[in-house]
Design an enzyme around this catalytic site. Structure first.
Site, mmCIF file in Angstrom:
data_model
loop_
_atom_site.group_PDB
_atom_site.id
_atom_site.type_symbol
_atom_site.label_atom_id
_atom_site.label_comp_id
_atom_site.label_asym_id
_atom_site.label_seq_id
_atom_site.Cartn_x
_atom_site.Cartn_y
_atom_site.Cartn_z
ATOM 1 N N SER A 66 1.849 3.506 7.924
ATOM 2 C CA SER A 66 3.200 3.483 7.373
ATOM 3 C C SER A 66 3.941 4.796 7.540
ATOM 4 O O SER A 66 4.119 5.280 8.642
ATOM 5 C CB SER A 66 3.091 3.080 5.904
ATOM 6 O OG SER A 66 4.351 2.901 5.364
ATOM 7 N N ASP B 290 10.717 3.569 8.388
ATOM 8 C CA ASP B 290 9.493 4.376 8.447
ATOM 9 C C ASP B 290 8.628 4.042 9.658
ATOM 10 O O ASP B 290 9.037 3.286 10.546
ATOM 11 C CB ASP B 290 8.699 4.188 7.158
ATOM 12 C CG ASP B 290 8.115 2.786 7.062
ATOM 13 O OD1 ASP B 290 8.693 1.876 7.677
ATOM 14 O OD2 ASP B 290 7.097 2.606 6.385
HETATM 15 C C1 G16 Z 1 2.835 0.594 0.438
HETATM 16 C C2 G16 Z 1 2.929 -0.708 -0.296
HETATM 17 C C3 G16 Z 1 4.086 -0.674 -1.248
HETATM 18 C C4 G16 Z 1 3.989 0.514 -2.168
HETATM 19 C C5 G16 Z 1 3.877 1.782 -1.349
HETATM 20 C C6 G16 Z 1 3.596 2.998 -2.199
HETATM 21 O O1 G16 Z 1 3.929 0.753 1.259
HETATM 22 O O2 G16 Z 1 3.092 -1.782 0.590
HETATM 23 O O3 G16 Z 1 4.064 -1.853 -1.979
HETATM 24 O O4 G16 Z 1 5.099 0.597 -2.996
HETATM 25 O O5 G16 Z 1 2.787 1.665 -0.469
HETATM 26 O O6 G16 Z 1 2.395 2.832 -2.840
HETATM 27 P P1 G16 Z 1 1.735 4.005 -3.643
HETATM 28 O O7 G16 Z 1 2.735 4.366 -4.716
HETATM 29 O O8 G16 Z 1 0.468 3.407 -4.176
HETATM 30 O O9 G16 Z 1 1.524 5.162 -2.698
HETATM 31 P P2 G16 Z 1 3.758 1.228 2.765
HETATM 32 O O10 G16 Z 1 5.168 1.292 3.288
HETATM 33 O O11 G16 Z 1 3.075 2.553 2.661
HETATM 34 O O12 G16 Z 1 2.905 0.177 3.395
#
Ligand code: G16
Length: 544
Positions: free
Chosen positions: A114, A278
């Site tokens: 991500s 992103d």
């Molecule tokens: C992921 C999840 C999201 C979450 C984010 C942040 O996003 O898919 O649902 O809000 O991580 O998570 P955390 O607060 O646990 O770091 P992505 O875009 O990183 O896949």
């Protein structure tokens, strides 16, 4: 002739999927058998996929190509009949979800960390998505993790690497691999949801967009749709070529890492809309001329206006937001008379609501917004919906935002991140908070009186599954709120996230600067949890 080979292996420690799959340093993934163990554990946890279709693709970060080749060989050796892979090994996360759904695949493997940095010293990640196109639910990821702890062998194909640049179908062991255009299915879906003619006319009439693809996967998608299809001038999309190290930048669309875009949007000759996404294309940043729209506000405004897009004429049937996301969306849901669901952090929790038709639009404070068109959050979709709204309302973003606040109240909101904190200190802070939950209601911190304090637990209304310990919520008498939780996506130490929110119903005071509006509450947040004392950090690393 390609032969199936069974290779002996030993378990690796710590292959536990987090908020969104398994994320580790590239160097960890480069260890022999590391990726193979995880992929085989995924396959071992699934049933009935013989001859079925698997979708594979990633965000193009360093190690993507090598990993794709490994997965193709293992998928063929494990009995998938057909494997769809994006050209060059590329597929944005929402496009992968779109392909899984549209082509009725059994599931998909998405390679991405991500918004985490890429390159040889950066991060890598892998996650499995199920047949609805969404991230595997916890019962699947738990089974995968259990399997990683007992795995003894994996299956692969003895075959040369596939040519990932040549579109079309190739035979691969007992399977067929089709290299697909990573953009086509997704572009067709967007054309069905949005009023492309109106957006095209708006661009022709002078509407200006700046889209920063951050050298990540959305470059080709944004160019194909925004520039080629909708007629925005060449150069509207910047940093549009995906690079394995994202040009040395952090592909996180926030005010820190997309500072150049922010500065341009606050400048004298700013475009009408500024947007960024992103690494894997599922997040979005929205900035109007002279106004940053918080992800929480963006969710609320999109929900309130989505009926302007042809794919959503009836408006949302329900809205869902993650618990730490501001309650701006709740106000919209109330006005529309539709339910608003509060879920734990992690897109996977929206899947059941979307499948059951309970929610149409979902969003998170972490720059994720999406709808029932796929089962992932979708950065470019959010930008296209904004464009559709701008084309329909013919108002500047700032005007739309102010009107929204006047009608619904403003939720001042900020997230403070303390990154790479010593894990023990971070866990200590959270347990100390949990330990005092019962004693907090009634206590005063300056003008702020605590009225509620709990550790968020969620029962999925569709399948009844329960997720506990999802973050500490402290509510105050004036409706303000502070939430604490540890990130589930970091790869080093712990990241403490503190979410601060204050509701402002008075239109005359809604123009106040957010940091000023939240300063008092931020000090309370620190005092209440002992952030400085326990972590040694006087300031957050990132404020979004
Ligand atoms: C992921 C999840 C999201 C979450 C984010 C942040 O996003 O898919 O649902 O809000 O991580 O998570 P955390 O607060 O646990 O770091 P992505 O875009 O990183 O896949």
């Amino acid at each position: 002739m390609a032969n199936i080979r069974v290779v002996a292996t030993e378990p690796f420690e710590g292959q536990k999927p987090g908020t969104s799959g398994l994320r580790k340093r590239v160097t960890v993934f480069q260890q022999p058998r590391y990726l193979e163990n995880f992929v085989q554990s995924v396959f071992d946890s699934l049933e009935g996929f013989a001859g079925a279709t698997l979708v594979v693709g990633g965000d193009g970060r360093f190690h993507n190509r090598e990993a794709v080749q490994t997965i193709l060989k293992m998928a063929a050796a494990n009995g998938f009949g057909r494997i769809l892979v994006g050209r060059g090994g590329l597929l944005s996360t929402p496009a992968a979800s779109c392909v899984i759904r549209g082509r009725r695949a059994y599931g998909g493997i998405i390679l991405s960390a991500s918004h985490n940095p890429g390159g040889p010293e950066g991060d890598f990640g892998i996650k499995y998505n199920i047949g609805n196109g969404g991230p595997a639910p916890e019962r699947v990821t738990d089974a995968v993790f259990a399997r990683t702890q007992s795995i003894r062998e994996y299956r692969t194909l003895d075959a040369p690497d596939l040519d990932l640049e040549r579109l079309g179908t190739q035979r691969f062991g007992g399977a067929e691999v089709e290299v697909i255009d990573p953009v086509a299915d997704y572009r067709d879906l967007m054309a069905r949801l949005f009023d492309f003619a109106a957006i095209r006319a708006a661009f022709a009439g002078g509407l200006r967009l700046r889209y920063d693809a951050m050298h990540a996967v959305t470059g080709p998608y944004a160019k194909a749709i925004v520039e080629d299809e909708l007629g925005a001038p060449a150069g509207t999309v910047v940093n549009g070529t995906p690079l394995p190290d994202f040009g040395g930048h952090h592909p996180d669309p926030n005010l820190v890492h997309a500072k150049a875009l922010f500065d341009e949007m606050m400048g004298p000759d700013a475009p009408d809309l500024g947007a960024a996404s992103d690494g894997d294309g599922d997040r979005n940043l929205i900035i109007g001329r002279g106004v940053f729209v918080t992800p929480s506000d963006s969710l609320a405004i999109l929900a309130a206006n989505m009926h302007l897009a042809p794919g959503y004429r009836g408006g949302p049937k329900g809205i869902a937001r993650s618990m730490p996301t501001s309650r701006a969306a709740d106000q919209v849901a109330e006005r529309l008379g539709v339910p608003c669901y509060e879920t734990p952090t992690g897109w996977k929790f929206f899947g059941t609501l979307l499948d059951a038709g309970l929610a149409t639009i979902c969003g998170e404070e972490s720059a994720g917004t999406g709808s029932d068109h796929v089962r992932e959050k979708d950065g470019l979709w959010a930008v296209l919906l904004w464009l559709n709204i701008l084309a329909a309302r013919r108002q500047p973003v700032l005007g739309i935002v102010r009107e929204h606040w006047r009608a619904h109240g403003r939720n001042h909101y900020a997230r403070h991140d303390y990154e790479e904190v010593d894990a023990e200190a971070a866990n200590g802070l959270m347990s100390a908070l949990r330990g005092q939950l019962g004693a907090l209601p009634g206590r005063r911190f300056g003008v702020h009186e605590v009225t509620t304090a709990d550790d968020f637990a969620y029962t999925d209304p569709v399948d009844g599954s329960v997720s506990e310990r999802q973050g500490v919520r402290i509510g105050f008498a004036d409706g303000s709120r502070v939430v604490y939780r540890l990130s589930g996506t970091g790869t080093a130490g712990a990241t403490l996230r503190v979410y601060i929110e204050r509701f402002e119903p008075d239109p005359d005071r809604q123009g106040e600067d957010t940091q000023t509006a939240l300063a008092g509450l931020a000090a309370v947040a620190d005092e209440l949890a002992g952030i400085r004392a326990r972590t040694g950090r006087a300031e957050p690393d990132v404020v979004t």
